[in-house]
Write a protein that holds these residues in place. Structure first.
Motif, short mmCIF file in Angstrom:
data_model
loop_
_atom_site.label_atom_id
_atom_site.label_comp_id
_atom_site.label_asym_id
_atom_site.label_seq_id
_atom_site.Cartn_x
_atom_site.Cartn_y
_atom_site.Cartn_z
N LEU A 29 0.83 -1.21 0.00
CA LEU A 29 0.00 0.00 0.00
C LEU A 29 0.86 1.25 0.00
CD1 LEU A 29 -2.97 0.96 0.18
CD2 LEU A 29 -2.70 0.98 2.66
N ASN A 30 2.01 1.20 0.67
CA ASN A 30 2.88 2.36 0.77
C ASN A 30 3.49 2.74 -0.58
OD1 ASN A 30 3.76 4.29 2.61
ND2 ASN A 30 5.72 3.31 2.92
N ALA A 32 1.92 1.94 -3.56
CA ALA A 32 0.91 1.85 -4.62
C ALA A 32 0.52 3.21 -5.21
CB ALA A 32 -0.33 1.14 -4.08
N ASP A 33 0.75 4.29 -4.49
CA ASP A 33 0.41 5.61 -5.04
C ASP A 33 1.37 6.06 -6.12
OD1 ASP A 33 -1.85 5.94 -3.49
OD2 ASP A 33 -0.79 6.97 -1.87
N ASN A 34 2.57 5.51 -6.12
CA ASN A 34 3.60 5.97 -7.06
C ASN A 34 4.13 4.88 -7.98
OD1 ASN A 34 3.86 8.74 -5.92
ND2 ASN A 34 4.52 7.62 -4.10
N LYS A 36 3.06 0.76 -9.98
CA LYS A 36 2.06 -0.27 -10.26
C LYS A 36 2.40 -1.48 -9.39
CE LYS A 36 -0.33 -2.65 -14.01
NZ LYS A 36 -0.36 -2.97 -15.45
N ARG A 55 -9.68 -2.58 -2.81
CA ARG A 55 -8.45 -1.86 -3.10
C ARG A 55 -8.47 -1.30 -4.51
NH1 ARG A 55 -7.60 -0.10 0.90
NH2 ARG A 55 -5.89 0.89 -0.15
N THR A 56 -8.27 -0.01 -4.66
CA THR A 56 -8.26 0.61 -5.98
C THR A 56 -6.86 1.00 -6.42
OG1 THR A 56 -8.68 2.76 -4.96
CG2 THR A 56 -10.60 1.49 -5.69
N THR A 57 -5.92 1.06 -5.49
CA THR A 57 -4.57 1.50 -5.84
C THR A 57 -3.61 0.35 -6.12
OG1 THR A 57 -3.96 1.60 -3.50
CG2 THR A 57 -4.80 3.62 -4.51
N GLY A 177 -5.57 0.77 6.06
CA GLY A 177 -4.42 1.63 6.23
C GLY A 177 -4.15 1.94 7.69
N LYS A 185 3.09 5.00 10.61
CA LYS A 185 3.39 5.42 9.24
C LYS A 185 4.90 5.63 9.06
CE LYS A 185 -0.98 7.73 8.16
NZ LYS A 185 -1.64 9.02 7.86
N ASP A 189 7.26 3.75 6.43
CA ASP A 189 8.04 4.57 5.48
C ASP A 189 9.52 4.21 5.56
OD1 ASP A 189 5.84 5.92 4.53
OD2 ASP A 189 6.14 7.71 5.78
#
Length: 202
Positions: A29-30, A32-34, A36, A55-57, A177, A185, A189
């Protein structure tokens, strides 16, 4: 680390209850925003597969019949979540993974149990591609230091980042999350950065 290449991260330990699925979920998940990202759920219980529709990301996939095909699925990162005692597939998964992450609790029984996993990795000559992560660490206990001393005798890298036994972390899969828990977090990270650094060096 080549951006055109799929980076395969195997999360494994032959003992249950060490937080493999929770760690897999949060690391994926960490990123997935940046990037694939996909999770492949090898657990027969399908714990993470149950989250597929929420999950969409990132994608959550069933285990493929052909393990060698994992690297051609078209993702930047694939995290593989394994159950305990996955004896038939684990040696091949160890071979195809770029990085093998072995989460373990800071306990005596967990320390004793890690040897079988490390032995299997050593048999595939993949110790240099392995990172041990202390998870579900309880604060203010000397046991953690004792376990670290013993782990360092295995000649396997141990992550500098430890994942604490935080309620938000334990509930993160259900809550999609870590919520507002900044300490949790920060730990994820920091561990993500360590894993990316390891991949760069391979």
């Amino acid at each position: 680390m080549n951006s055109m290449k799929t980076n395969i991260i195997l999360i494994t330990h032959q003992k249950g209850g060490v937080g493999k699925s929770t760690l897999t979920f949060n690391l994926a998940l960490n990123l997935a925003d940046n990037a694939k990202v996909a999770i492949i759920d090898f657990d027969a219980q399908g714990s993470l597969m149950q989250l597929q529709s929420t999950r969409t990301t990132m994608d959550i996939l069933e285990s493929p019949a052909d393990l060698d095909s994992i690297s051609s699925l078209g993702y930047d990162f694939i995290f593989i979540d394994t159950p305990p005692y996955l004896s038939s597939s684990l040696p091949q998964l160890i071979s195809v993974a770029d990085l093998i992450v072995v989460p373990t609790k800071a306990g005596i029984l967990d320390l004793m149990a890690i040897n079988s996993t490390i032995l299997m990795i050593e048999e595939r000559r993949r110790l240099e591609n392995t990172l041990i992560v202390l998870s579900m660490v309880k604060p203010n206990t000397t046991l953690t230091l004792d376990v670290l001393i013993e782990l360092n005798k295995l000649n396997v890298k141990v992550a500098n980042t430890h994942i604490s036994d935080l309620v938000s972390y334990t509930r993160s899969i259900l809550c999609a999350g870590l919520g507002k828990d900044q300490k949790a977090k920060n730990q994820i990270d920091d561990l993500t950065r360590e894993i990316l650094s390891e991949l760069l060096q391979l």
